[in-house]
Design a protein around this motif. Structure first.
Motif, mmCIF file in Angstrom:
data_model
loop_
_atom_site.group_PDB
_atom_site.id
_atom_site.type_symbol
_atom_site.label_atom_id
_atom_site.label_comp_id
_atom_site.label_asym_id
_atom_site.label_seq_id
_atom_site.Cartn_x
_atom_site.Cartn_y
_atom_site.Cartn_z
ATOM 1 N N UNK A 1 5.025 1.612 0.654
ATOM 2 C CA UNK A 1 4.921 0.146 0.748
ATOM 3 C C UNK A 1 3.469 -0.259 1.020
ATOM 4 N N UNK A 2 2.802 0.455 1.936
ATOM 5 C CA UNK A 2 1.407 0.096 2.246
ATOM 6 C C UNK A 2 0.537 0.225 0.987
ATOM 7 N N UNK A 3 0.815 1.251 0.186
ATOM 8 C CA UNK A 3 0.035 1.436 -1.047
ATOM 9 C C UNK A 3 0.321 0.299 -2.030
ATOM 10 N N UNK A 4 1.577 -0.107 -2.074
ATOM 11 C CA UNK A 4 2.031 -1.087 -3.062
ATOM 12 C C UNK A 4 1.468 -2.489 -2.820
ATOM 13 N N UNK A 5 1.108 -2.785 -1.572
ATOM 14 C CA UNK A 5 0.682 -4.155 -1.258
ATOM 15 C C UNK A 5 -0.847 -4.298 -1.224
ATOM 16 N N UNK A 6 -1.548 -3.247 -1.692
ATOM 17 C CA UNK A 6 -3.020 -3.255 -1.678
ATOM 18 C C UNK A 6 -3.619 -4.474 -2.375
ATOM 19 N N UNK A 7 -2.969 -4.892 -3.454
ATOM 20 C CA UNK A 7 -3.549 -5.972 -4.252
ATOM 21 C C UNK A 7 -3.274 -7.358 -3.702
ATOM 22 N N UNK A 8 -2.213 -7.510 -2.933
ATOM 23 C CA UNK A 8 -1.798 -8.875 -2.555
ATOM 24 C C UNK A 8 -1.952 -9.212 -1.079
ATOM 25 N N UNK B 1 -9.925 -5.404 3.058
ATOM 26 C CA UNK B 1 -9.617 -6.608 2.266
ATOM 27 C C UNK B 1 -9.102 -6.194 0.899
ATOM 28 N N UNK B 2 -8.217 -7.007 0.302
ATOM 29 C CA UNK B 2 -7.744 -6.651 -1.042
ATOM 30 C C UNK B 2 -8.879 -6.772 -2.055
ATOM 31 N N UNK B 3 -8.717 -6.008 -3.125
ATOM 32 C CA UNK B 3 -9.760 -5.929 -4.149
ATOM 33 C C UNK B 3 -10.158 -7.316 -4.668
ATOM 34 N N UNK B 4 -9.151 -8.183 -4.887
ATOM 35 C CA UNK B 4 -9.485 -9.485 -5.482
ATOM 36 C C UNK B 4 -10.324 -10.326 -4.518
ATOM 37 N N UNK B 5 -10.086 -10.146 -3.191
ATOM 38 C CA UNK B 5 -10.868 -10.916 -2.219
ATOM 39 C C UNK B 5 -12.307 -10.397 -2.187
#
Ligand SMILES: C[S@@+](CC[C@H](N)C(=O)[O-])C[C@H]1O[C@@H](n2cnc3c(N)ncnc32)[C@H](O)[C@@H]1O
Length: 513
Positions: free
Chosen positions: A176-183, A240-244
């Motif tokens: 789950x921690x891996x899955x939420x990296x982007x958001x 921080x997420x990649x998009x940020x």
């Protein structure tokens, strides 16, 4: 961090049985019985909440046969193990908003939590289409505002920003921690509804996400007066997420996206892959994570563009702000990334290569003269020149460009640091220059004299040196099983010999002459 269970469950169980026994009217499934079961767990529902839960219960029952939403069928069990269980985290931890229920299935815990905490913006994420359709129907019928359904599998590429994620019965914590990296936002929390034996999962997650997520809560509890043990585990995101990160970088740099190989900017970049193009454009392309960071630190004023695959790997904080960020479509990036580094490339204004003429002579120490036509040889010899304290590298007319990507890479960045000069062709070197030339036909280097200010002339690959230099050349003694050394290698050995004679190699390093 784990807290113990509350009051003894057996006492609570007895109280629960006694109180429900006093309310025979509520034993029949219905809104009142539902509210009473909640009340037994210390949760008082408003009329509206009772109405919404009852409606939700009806929808679940109605669609369960077709959609296989839950295996629990008993009314009391449904209320306690599904609805009450779902809302308990709201009593134990602050709910972030927007909050994503990852793998919501029939809406657990997202829908019960939303009923109890209408102020929370809820995102119900469910990968199975039929379940997602059920969620949409439930949201509409219950009149849940600020609630959206994401009908797809959440992967690290999902970038809709959320402040928190809650999940129940989906997967192990680390996944789950891996899955939420982007958001998930920096500082956002992942609330995991777990069974009592989740210690190994927590340990794996802590190890894998050390420095990126911190465990901030781990509480053991039971559902109401039942014997059902639970753990509420909360991780907080530190990075921080990649998009940020990308958005912040885009605020610091001018951004240009290139998608077509017909674009003139891309064509100009492509020219930097050839010596001729580099000479014409006076631009250099640096590849590889380490050389790129070293070049940026050493030559910030010369940085022109940071080149990446789309928005991946933004320029780091502290990168020169005048540098443009070129975001290339994958095929365009691949054309430039000839070494397959997959890392950002750096476009630099080429450092000056000033002319050298024989009339100028040589400064004290060694000047290395190279006629190599293979860019990798040029790079390798420049690296050796830097290693042995050569004063300057004089590129003869025959030589490949020292900033050719292959030369730059072989030089491990030394080509950008060492003073480089542009000299004449081999044939135009006057015969009276104080040169030590290298040739397999020369005399043993052991007997050679290195003048205080001299030029070391490396042999030309294949052909060796013109006769005039061959006659006064020195050679590196070799086993007869090989005819000659690689040109760059022989220059490195000669440089070592010169430094050894200076007596400066004793402690593993030497002082520059
Ligand atoms: C065992 S069910 C649990 C459902 C619900 N959370 C509950 O406690 O009743 C797991 C659900 O998660 C969904 N799911 C699993 N991985 C997912 C992902 N990466 N993104 C969205 N949904 C996912 C599955 O389709 C399934 O409906």
């Amino acid at each position: 961090m784990k807290k113990g269970h509350g009051a003894s469950s057996s006492r609570k169980k007895t109280e629960h049985t006694r109180r429900t026994a006093q309310r025979p009217r509520e034993d029949q499934p219905g809104p009142a019985a539902l509210a009473a079961l909640f009340q037994d767990c210390g949760l008082i529902l408003t009329e509206r909440q009772i109405e919404q839960f009852w409606l939700y219960h009806g929808l679940l029952r109605h669609h369960n046969t077709a959609l296989n939403l839950t295996r629990i069928h008993n009314f009391n069990q449904m209320v306690l193990k599904l609805y009450v269980d779902s809302v308990l985290p709201g009593r134990m931890t602050d709910l972030p908003s927007p909050l994503m229920d990852l793998g919501s299935g029939p809406g657990m815990p997202g829908i019960p939590l939303k009923i109890m905490h209408p102020q929370v913006q809820m995102v119900l994420a469910e990968g199975r289409a039929k379940r997602a359709a059920f969620l949409l129907e439930a949201v509409a019928q219950l009149g849940l505002d600020a609630t959206t359904v994401v009908d797809r599998n959440i992967t690290p590429a999902f970038e809709q920003p959320v402040a928190g994620v809650i999940t129940r019965a989906v997967e192990v914590i680390a996944d789950t921690l891996a899955r939420v990296q982007g958001c998930l936002a920096q500082g956002g929390r992942v609330i995991l509804m777990k069974g009592p034996g989740c210690d190994p999962e927590i340990a794996v997650a802590q190890q894998r996400f050390d420095g990126r997520f911190a465990l901030v809560a781990d509480t053991a509890y039971r559902i109401g007066g039942t014997s059902n043990e639970r753990r509420l585990v909360v991780f907080e995101r530190l990075d921080a997420p990649r998009h940020a990160v990308a958005a912040q970088a885009a605020g610091r740099h001018r951004v240009t996206a290139l998608t077509s190989d017909q674009n003139s900017r891309f064509k100009a970049l492509k020219k930097m892959l050839t010596g001729r193009g580099i000479k014409k454009g006076a631009m250099v392309l640096v590849a590889g994570a380490r050389p790129v960071h070293e070049a940026m630190a050493a030559l910030p004023q010369r940085c022109r563009a940071w080149i990446t695959r789309d928005t991946q790997d933004p320029p780091p904080e502290g990168a020169p702000s005048h540098m443009e960020w070129l975001q290339l479509a994958e095929p365009l990036y691949q054309t430039l990334d000839i070494f397959g580094t997959r890392a950002p490339l750096l476009c630099l204004e080429a450092p000056a290569i000033t002319p050298w003429s024989p009339a100028e002579g040589f400064p004290l120490g060694c000047s290395l003269l190279v006629p190599f036509q293979d860019p990798e040889n040029i790079g390798a010899v420049i690296r050796s020149a830097a290693a042995f304290g050569v004063r300057q590298v004089i590129l003869l007319g025959e030589s490949a460009h020292p900033f050719h990507p292959k030369a730059l890479r072989a030089s491990a960045g030394a080509a950008l640091r060492l003073p480089l000069r542009q000299g004449p062709f081999l044939a135009d070197l006057p015969p009276d220059l104080p040169l030590v030339a290298l040739s397999a036909e020369g005399t043993d280097i052991a007997a050679a004299a290195f003048p205080p200010a001299f030029g070391l002339l490396a042999g030309l690959e294949g052909q060796g040196l013109p006769a005039v230099w061959r006659s006064k050349a020195v050679r590196i003694p070799l086993s007869p099983v090989v005819e000659s050394l690689n040109a760059a290698t022989s220059a490195a050995v000669a440089l070592y010999e010169w430094q050894r004679r200076q007596g400066t190699l004793g402690d593993g390093t030497f002082d520059r002459p």
